[in-house]
Design a protein around this motif. Structure first.
Motif, PDB file in Angstrom:
ATOM      1  N   THR A 120     -50.241  27.200 -43.526  1.00  0.00           N
ATOM      2  CA  THR A 120     -51.161  26.838 -42.622  1.00  0.00           C
ATOM      3  C   THR A 120     -50.783  27.118 -41.206  1.00  0.00           C
ATOM      4  O   THR A 120     -51.494  27.821 -40.240  1.00  0.00           O
TER       5      THR A 120
ATOM      6  N   ARG B 176     -53.619  35.508 -46.236  1.00  0.00           N
ATOM      7  CA  ARG B 176     -54.221  36.669 -47.144  1.00  0.00           C
ATOM      8  C   ARG B 176     -53.905  38.381 -46.740  1.00  0.00           C
ATOM      9  O   ARG B 176     -53.647  39.254 -47.313  1.00  0.00           O
TER      10      ARG B 176
ATOM     11  N   PHE C  41     -59.900  32.983 -54.670  1.00  0.00           N
ATOM     12  CA  PHE C  41     -60.274  31.981 -54.041  1.00  0.00           C
ATOM     13  C   PHE C  41     -60.746  32.045 -52.489  1.00  0.00           C
ATOM     14  O   PHE C  41     -59.908  31.598 -51.797  1.00  0.00           O
TER      15      PHE C  41
ATOM     16  N   GLY D  24     -62.773  31.259 -49.107  1.00  0.00           N
ATOM     17  CA  GLY D  24     -63.145  30.010 -48.438  1.00  0.00           C
ATOM     18  C   GLY D  24     -61.999  28.923 -48.059  1.00  0.00           C
ATOM     19  O   GLY D  24     -60.916  29.374 -48.145  1.00  0.00           O
ATOM     20  N   MET D  25     -62.435  27.690 -47.436  1.00  0.00           N
ATOM     21  CA  MET D  25     -61.449  26.869 -46.949  1.00  0.00           C
ATOM     22  C   MET D  25     -61.856  25.559 -47.436  1.00  0.00           C
ATOM     23  O   MET D  25     -62.905  25.302 -47.578  1.00  0.00           O
ATOM     24  N   THR D  26     -60.616  24.564 -47.581  1.00  0.00           N
ATOM     25  CA  THR D  26     -60.904  23.268 -48.058  1.00  0.00           C
ATOM     26  C   THR D  26     -60.132  22.509 -47.103  1.00  0.00           C
ATOM     27  O   THR D  26     -58.934  22.492 -46.896  1.00  0.00           O
TER      28      THR D  26
ATOM     29  N   ALA E 149     -56.935  27.463 -45.938  1.00  0.00           N
ATOM     30  CA  ALA E 149     -57.399  28.423 -46.882  1.00  0.00           C
ATOM     31  C   ALA E 149     -57.060  28.171 -48.346  1.00  0.00           C
ATOM     32  O   ALA E 149     -56.110  27.583 -48.648  1.00  0.00           O
ATOM     33  N   ASN E 150     -58.139  28.294 -49.353  1.00  0.00           N
ATOM     34  CA  ASN E 150     -58.178  27.944 -50.604  1.00  0.00           C
ATOM     35  C   ASN E 150     -56.831  28.658 -51.344  1.00  0.00           C
ATOM     36  O   ASN E 150     -56.175  28.068 -52.519  1.00  0.00           O
ATOM     37  N   ILE E 151     -56.275  29.997 -50.985  1.00  0.00           N
ATOM     38  CA  ILE E 151     -55.419  30.370 -51.663  1.00  0.00           C
ATOM     39  C   ILE E 151     -54.249  29.919 -51.283  1.00  0.00           C
ATOM     40  O   ILE E 151     -53.212  30.049 -52.119  1.00  0.00           O
TER      41      ILE E 151
ATOM     42  N   TRP F 224     -53.653  26.766 -51.130  1.00  0.00           N
ATOM     43  CA  TRP F 224     -53.527  25.555 -51.872  1.00  0.00           C
ATOM     44  C   TRP F 224     -53.059  25.898 -53.436  1.00  0.00           C
ATOM     45  O   TRP F 224     -52.240  25.316 -53.932  1.00  0.00           O
ATOM     46  N   ILE F 225     -53.538  27.131 -53.836  1.00  0.00           N
ATOM     47  CA  ILE F 225     -53.417  27.637 -55.152  1.00  0.00           C
ATOM     48  C   ILE F 225     -51.956  28.139 -55.116  1.00  0.00           C
ATOM     49  O   ILE F 225     -51.109  27.650 -55.999  1.00  0.00           O
TER      50      ILE F 225
END
Length: 343
Positions: A49, A56, A280, A282-284, A288-290, A292-293
């Motif tokens: 982050t 990305r 993936f 978007g954001m949570t 970024a969701n990626i 998290w993954i």
């Protein structure tokens, strides 16, 4: 637990913070594994982050993620194979010839016969009950020693023995209570055995007998010898149970790594094959969701290593704290305050 009990117990003698003690010994190994995995996950999320570049864009321009997961896969396969092989080599020592098995059986029976002649009854088959018998015998013989010395004319000797016996009985009572819930194969049995500071008790009995030799009569010397004899049996008994426990832990380690290796390998392979820079979107929670993954996949892929770390930490700590047997005190914190060696 009183302050005196805590000083005699392993947590008091280790002179470690309770958090560190829990992490090294007391904590459930699966909980420790989960904490290590969660810690890595959080670190990776924070690093991804606050990084200077978009994650990305880094994935699009480089193959760092692919290289990392290729390394994870190779390490998993190599590491699991190595651990299982080492475990088989260690356990193969149990597969001895008939002659060696008979010698082991003979040594065990002779030890039990010695215990029978020492305490006047055959030792119980359950390890926890067997240890309790030895500890109760040390307590009984310490009380007998105190009674025998009650009429001794040496005030200093009586004071020293009174303090020594009081500390021994207090430590024995605490360990006896802990043995009620102890079960072989679990760490709590070995932990309880380690709580009994028998090395210091043995040294204390030997020192008192030698230091005040001229003040003792034959009956008093015999009382000292009887206490010393039973204390000398506790060390080999604990070491035997420790060796058996280490074998159980090795089996548990192999089984745990094999159980966690398959999902870790599946996650690593799936991430390597199917994750793309555009996956993936978007954001949570502002991340970024990626990220998290990838962070979760990385943490899961290293779970077998965390399992190995958590179990080896406990085994190594036990080995360090029980590296000496008998009246050798390797750690200053293992010295009790129940006898005054300066006198």
């Amino acid at each position: 637990m009183s302050d005196a009990d805590e000083e005699e117990s392993m947590v008091g003698r280790m002179d470690e913070s309770r958090i560190r003690f829990w992490f090294l010994l007391d904590g459930d190994r699966w909980v420790i594994t989960g904490m290590l995995m969660l810690g890595l996950f959080v670190i990776l999320v924070v690093a991804g982050t606050v990084g200077p570049s978009s994650f990305r864009s880094v994935m699009s321009n480089t193959n760092q993620v692919g290289i990392a997961f290729q390394a994870f896969i190779a390490s998993l396969i190599t590491g699991v194979t190595l651990v299982v092989t080492i475990g088989q080599l260690v356990l193969s020592q149990e597969l001895g010839s008939l002659k060696s098995q008979r010698e082991r059986m003979k040594a065990t029976v002779e030890f039990r016969q010695d215990i029978t002649s020492l305490i006047g009854s055959i030792g119980l088959p359950d390890p926890a009950a067997f240890l309790r018998q030895l500890i109760l015998t040390t307590k009984d013989r310490a009380e007998a020693l105190e009674d025998v010395l009650a009429e001794n004319s040496d005030d200093e000797l009586r004071d020293q023995v009174d303090q020594f016996v009081a500390a021994l009985i207090e430590n024995a009572n605490e360990v006896e209570e802990q043995l009620d819930d102890a079960e072989f194969g679990e760490f709590n049995l070995l932990r309880t055995a380690m709580n009994y500071n028998h090395s210091w008790k043995l040294y204390g009995a030997l020192w008192l007998r030698s230091e005040y030799e001229d003040s003792l009569d034959d009956e008093e010397r015999s009382a000292f010898d009887e206490l010393i004899d039973v204390l000398m049996f506790f060390g080999p008994t604990r070491e035997h149970f420790k060796a058996l426990y280490f074998q159980w832990e090795l089996v548990r380690l192999i089984r745990s790594i094999l159980i966690t290796a398959f999902p870790a390998l599946a996650v690593a392979i799936a991430t390597l094959l199917y994750l793309a820079p555009t996956s993936f979107p978007g954001m949570t929670f502002g991340v970024a969701n990626i990220i998290w993954i990838v962070s979760a996949s990385s943490a899961i892929s290293i779970v077998p290593f965390f399992v190995l770390t958590s179990i080896v930490l406990r085994i190594a700590t036990i080995a360090k704290r029980t590296s000496a047997i008998g009246p050798f005190i390797l750690h200053e914190s293992d010295r009790g305050g129940d006898i005054d060696l300066e006198n």
